[in-house]
Design an enzyme around this catalytic site. Sequence first.
Site, PDB file in Angstrom:
ATOM      1  N   LYS A   1      -8.144  -2.385   3.021  1.00  0.00           N
ATOM      2  CA  LYS A   1      -7.061  -2.098   4.289  1.00  0.00           C
ATOM      3  C   LYS A   1      -6.009  -3.218   4.415  1.00  0.00           C
ATOM      4  O   LYS A   1      -5.579  -3.322   5.404  1.00  0.00           O
ATOM      5  CB  LYS A   1      -7.464  -0.770   4.927  1.00  0.00           C
ATOM      6  CG  LYS A   1      -8.096   0.292   4.082  1.00  0.00           C
ATOM      7  CD  LYS A   1      -7.556   0.973   2.809  1.00  0.00           C
ATOM      8  CE  LYS A   1      -6.437   1.336   3.820  1.00  0.00           C
ATOM      9  NZ  LYS A   1      -5.684   1.811   2.474  1.00  0.00           N
ATOM     10  N   SER A   2      -5.974  -4.175   4.003  1.00  0.00           N
ATOM     11  CA  SER A   2      -5.248  -5.295   3.725  1.00  0.00           C
ATOM     12  C   SER A   2      -4.024  -5.943   2.703  1.00  0.00           C
ATOM     13  O   SER A   2      -3.431  -6.971   2.825  1.00  0.00           O
ATOM     14  CB  SER A   2      -6.102  -6.805   3.998  1.00  0.00           C
ATOM     15  OG  SER A   2      -7.181  -6.627   4.953  1.00  0.00           O
ATOM     16  N   GLY A   3      -4.323  -5.291   1.550  1.00  0.00           N
ATOM     17  CA  GLY A   3      -3.356  -5.700   0.933  1.00  0.00           C
ATOM     18  C   GLY A   3      -3.846  -6.591  -0.731  1.00  0.00           C
ATOM     19  O   GLY A   3      -2.826  -6.692  -1.340  1.00  0.00           O
TER      20      GLY A   3
ATOM     21  N   ARG B   1       1.196   3.873   4.307  1.00  0.00           N
ATOM     22  CA  ARG B   1       0.760   5.520   4.858  1.00  0.00           C
ATOM     23  C   ARG B   1       1.502   5.361   6.046  1.00  0.00           C
ATOM     24  O   ARG B   1       1.294   3.817   7.139  1.00  0.00           O
ATOM     25  CB  ARG B   1      -0.551   5.872   4.701  1.00  0.00           C
ATOM     26  CG  ARG B   1      -1.067   6.740   3.263  1.00  0.00           C
ATOM     27  CD  ARG B   1      -2.571   7.004   3.803  1.00  0.00           C
ATOM     28  NE  ARG B   1      -2.882   7.563   2.828  1.00  0.00           N
ATOM     29  CZ  ARG B   1      -4.176   6.474   2.301  1.00  0.00           C
ATOM     30  NH1 ARG B   1      -4.417   5.652   2.207  1.00  0.00           N
ATOM     31  NH2 ARG B   1      -4.312   7.650   1.303  1.00  0.00           N
TER      32      ARG B   1
ATOM     33  N   HIS C   1       1.234   5.309  10.150  1.00  0.00           N
ATOM     34  CA  HIS C   1      -0.271   4.765  10.543  1.00  0.00           C
ATOM     35  C   HIS C   1      -0.027   5.888  11.697  1.00  0.00           C
ATOM     36  O   HIS C   1       1.092   5.768  12.427  1.00  0.00           O
ATOM     37  CB  HIS C   1      -0.634   3.601  10.958  1.00  0.00           C
ATOM     38  CG  HIS C   1      -0.941   3.035  10.283  1.00  0.00           C
ATOM     39  ND1 HIS C   1      -1.176   1.477  10.469  1.00  0.00           N
ATOM     40  CD2 HIS C   1      -1.959   2.978   8.688  1.00  0.00           C
ATOM     41  CE1 HIS C   1      -1.557   1.137   9.502  1.00  0.00           C
ATOM     42  NE2 HIS C   1      -1.399   2.133   8.545  1.00  0.00           N
TER      43      HIS C   1
ATOM     44  N   LYS D   1      -0.362   4.036  -1.141  1.00  0.00           N
ATOM     45  CA  LYS D   1       0.213   2.506   0.084  1.00  0.00           C
ATOM     46  C   LYS D   1       1.114   2.802   0.928  1.00  0.00           C
ATOM     47  O   LYS D   1       2.853   3.217   0.659  1.00  0.00           O
ATOM     48  CB  LYS D   1       0.286   1.931  -0.848  1.00  0.00           C
ATOM     49  CG  LYS D   1      -0.356   0.782  -2.261  1.00  0.00           C
ATOM     50  CD  LYS D   1      -2.336   1.088  -1.795  1.00  0.00           C
ATOM     51  CE  LYS D   1      -3.250   1.725  -3.071  1.00  0.00           C
ATOM     52  NZ  LYS D   1      -4.512   0.662  -1.749  1.00  0.00           N
TER      53      LYS D   1
ATOM     54  N   SER E   1      -5.337   0.911   9.694  1.00  0.00           N
ATOM     55  CA  SER E   1      -5.602   1.440   8.216  1.00  0.00           C
ATOM     56  C   SER E   1      -6.687   2.093   7.921  1.00  0.00           C
ATOM     57  O   SER E   1      -6.153   2.969   6.503  1.00  0.00           O
ATOM     58  CB  SER E   1      -4.534  -0.279   7.461  1.00  0.00           C
ATOM     59  OG  SER E   1      -4.186   0.661   5.979  1.00  0.00           O
TER      60      SER E   1
ATOM     61  N   ARG F   1      -4.232  -4.701  -3.352  1.00  0.00           N
ATOM     62  CA  ARG F   1      -3.548  -3.605  -4.173  1.00  0.00           C
ATOM     63  C   ARG F   1      -2.242  -4.312  -4.360  1.00  0.00           C
ATOM     64  O   ARG F   1      -1.881  -4.788  -5.671  1.00  0.00           O
ATOM     65  CB  ARG F   1      -4.033  -2.830  -4.416  1.00  0.00           C
ATOM     66  CG  ARG F   1      -2.663  -1.287  -4.826  1.00  0.00           C
ATOM     67  CD  ARG F   1      -3.381  -1.111  -6.529  1.00  0.00           C
ATOM     68  NE  ARG F   1      -2.307  -0.555  -7.341  1.00  0.00           N
ATOM     69  CZ  ARG F   1      -2.113   0.428  -7.415  1.00  0.00           C
ATOM     70  NH1 ARG F   1      -2.427   1.470  -6.357  1.00  0.00           N
ATOM     71  NH2 ARG F   1      -0.947   1.186  -8.531  1.00  0.00           N
TER      72      ARG F   1
END
Length: 316
Positions: A63-65, A282, A284, A280, A152, A67
């Site tokens: 969940k830090s980027g 989303r 918050h 991706k 996230s 992808r």
Amino acid sequence: MVVGSGLRYIELPRRDSLFLTPPSGLMKYKILIFHLIELIASAAIPNTAKKRFPDAIIVGVKKSGTRALLEFLRINPLIKAPGPEVHFFDKNFNKGLEWYREQMPETRIGEVTIEKSPAYFHSKLAPERIKSLNPNTKIIIVVRDPVTRAISDYTQSSSKRKRMGLMPSFETMAVGDCSNWLRANCTTKTRGVNSGWGAIRIGVYHKHMKRWLENFPLTNIHIVDGERLITNPAEEISATEKFLGLTPVAKPEDFGVDPIKKFPCLKSTDGKLHCLGKTKGRHHPEVDPLVLSTLKEFYGPENKKFYQMINQWFDW
């Protein structure tokens, strides 16, 4: 003479007469690469496509980027990667090295194979296992503000609506009584925070980073700023390309912004945006400012330990 990269070895003809004195390590490497290219060009070594173990691995952070980083790196035609996350070094290690190799794309000499499995970062076994395969593997780690990362992480988990039912609020999970939801992981509070909850625990980066530095030198590890990957993707991608030993091709004009999610997307030459999937970027939830303040105070000393460990500072 042998040139090796991990488990891939190529026999080169001896050229001892070229060296009047023993060359330095870096000079010797450059000379060997020169002759390797020369041999390939002359067809002495066929540059056939085949599946190879990865040269680099994006090991996290979840969940830090990660992808986005991988998709943006694909701008460079020399970078190849498998489709789904492989999870060999944490979940599929028993399937063996040949299974792992089979998951990789076919590449030629000069191309770079990258694997991405963000759960490796907080795995206790992955660092040593990767080192045992190839101690020269390049490790890439994407980090972001751990408070934002935790939110996230929560957003992803709550959207899946696990079998136990709708998750409590983020505030309850982070600082409240979450024992009814995750009894095993919500028994410990540190500075008022449920530090046993996975979404919080993963963000204590220095505890996980310690294992990576016990197995790889810092020169083999590239830290990507997850916030800058959103605000200035071209710069972060270029820096990563350089770390991989490639000439950067990423340019600011290769990127645009999703008008709804405000998340960076790839932009084709005709101006069309190609954005990541609907999961991706989303939205918050709004979080109580007092809880955000508590989390910031909790992570403050933990972040400093991480900064000192990697000799790099972030504005968290």
